[in-house]
Structure formats: C-alpha cells, structure tokens
Write a protein that holds these residues in place. Structure first.
Motif, PDB file in Angstrom:
ATOM      1  N   ARG A   1       0.634  -0.801   0.143  1.00 60.66           N
ATOM      2  CA  ARG A   1       0.156  -0.092  -0.217  1.00 60.66           C
ATOM      3  C   ARG A   1       0.417   1.376   0.301  1.00 60.66           C
ATOM      4  N   PRO A   2       0.610   1.710  -1.450  1.00 59.43           N
ATOM      5  CA  PRO A   2       1.352   2.930  -0.855  1.00 59.43           C
ATOM      6  C   PRO A   2       1.185   4.668  -0.183  1.00 59.43           C
TER       7      PRO A   2
ATOM      8  N   LEU B   1       0.365   7.536   0.606  1.00 60.03           N
ATOM      9  CA  LEU B   1       0.287   8.870   0.368  1.00 60.03           C
ATOM     10  C   LEU B   1      -0.163  10.213   0.951  1.00 60.03           C
ATOM     11  N   ARG B   2       0.037  10.883   0.887  1.00 57.24           N
ATOM     12  CA  ARG B   2       0.212  12.486   1.043  1.00 57.24           C
ATOM     13  C   ARG B   2      -1.206  13.401   0.435  1.00 57.24           C
ATOM     14  N   ALA B   3      -2.513  13.179   0.966  1.00 56.73           N
ATOM     15  CA  ALA B   3      -3.344  14.220  -0.319  1.00 56.73           C
ATOM     16  C   ALA B   3      -4.181  14.431   0.907  1.00 56.73           C
TER      17      ALA B   3
ATOM     18  N   ASP C   1      -7.881  13.953   1.201  1.00 56.21           N
ATOM     19  CA  ASP C   1      -8.652  13.098   0.817  1.00 56.21           C
ATOM     20  C   ASP C   1     -10.559  12.710   0.644  1.00 56.21           C
TER      21      ASP C   1
ATOM     22  N   LEU D   1      -8.935  14.319  -2.832  1.00 54.72           N
ATOM     23  CA  LEU D   1      -9.094  12.984  -3.612  1.00 54.72           C
ATOM     24  C   LEU D   1     -10.183  12.488  -3.590  1.00 54.72           C
TER      25      LEU D   1
ATOM     26  N   ALA E   1      -4.324   2.827 -10.938  1.00 57.01           N
ATOM     27  CA  ALA E   1      -3.107   3.729 -10.323  1.00 57.01           C
ATOM     28  C   ALA E   1      -2.004   2.821 -10.100  1.00 57.01           C
TER      29      ALA E   1
ATOM     30  N   CYS F   1       2.455   3.487  -8.923  1.00 55.18           N
ATOM     31  CA  CYS F   1       4.006   3.715  -8.081  1.00 55.18           C
ATOM     32  C   CYS F   1       4.126   4.628  -9.198  1.00 55.18           C
TER      33      CYS F   1
ATOM     34  N   ASP G   1       8.651   9.131  -5.631  1.00 53.14           N
ATOM     35  CA  ASP G   1       7.131   8.414  -4.819  1.00 53.14           C
ATOM     36  C   ASP G   1       6.104   8.717  -5.168  1.00 53.14           C
ATOM     37  N   ALA G   2       5.725   9.508  -6.025  1.00 53.75           N
ATOM     38  CA  ALA G   2       4.446   9.878  -6.827  1.00 53.75           C
ATOM     39  C   ALA G   2       3.589   8.732  -7.333  1.00 53.75           C
ATOM     40  N   VAL G   3       1.748   9.065  -6.934  1.00 53.31           N
ATOM     41  CA  VAL G   3       0.723   7.435  -7.368  1.00 53.31           C
ATOM     42  C   VAL G   3       0.506   8.506  -8.509  1.00 53.31           C
TER      43      VAL G   3
END
Length: 75
Positions: A20-21, A23-25, A27, A30, A54, A56, A61-63
C-alpha cells in the motif's frame, strides 16, 4: 443522463504497486476528483469499457491515477 437507459459497461480496476503506497493527500478532495472522473466516464459511455488504474511512479514516490473510457470523448 436518462436514468431509464440501459448501460453496457465493463469496468476494470488495475492497481500496479507492491503493498500500500503512502499517500499524502486531502482525502475529501481526492475522493471528489475521482468520483467526478468516474461519474463523467459512466455518463458518456453507454457501451464500452471504463478503466481505472493506479501505479506508483519512481520519481518523488508519486502515485499516478487515471480514468479512461471508450465514451464519446471531447469533439
């Protein structure tokens, strides 16, 4: 969209990453963006394929998340 029309859609979800990557977003934002893209794909695809993917990316380290469809598109 006519709620009584019949849809013939094949939905595919493709996830390309190990584990599971992280993510800083935001929620909520998104979720709203994805929901809008998916709803639009459904709205303009009466017959065909909608693909949600989706993966990586090694850079930063972007998705990358994409929604593609076989709908009418933009003229």
């Amino acid at each position: 969209m006519n709620p009584t029309r019949a849809l013939f859609i094949f939905l595919t979800v493709i996830l390309s990453f190990d584990g599971r990557p992280a993510l800083r977003a935001d929620d909520e934002k998104l979720r709203a963006v994805l929901q809008n893209l998916i709803n639009t794909a459904i709205k303009f695809t009466e017959r065909g394929i909608i693909t949600i993917s989706a993966r990586c990316l090694p850079v930063n380290d972007a998705v990358e998340i994409s929604v593609a469809d076989t709908g009418i598109g933009i003229p």
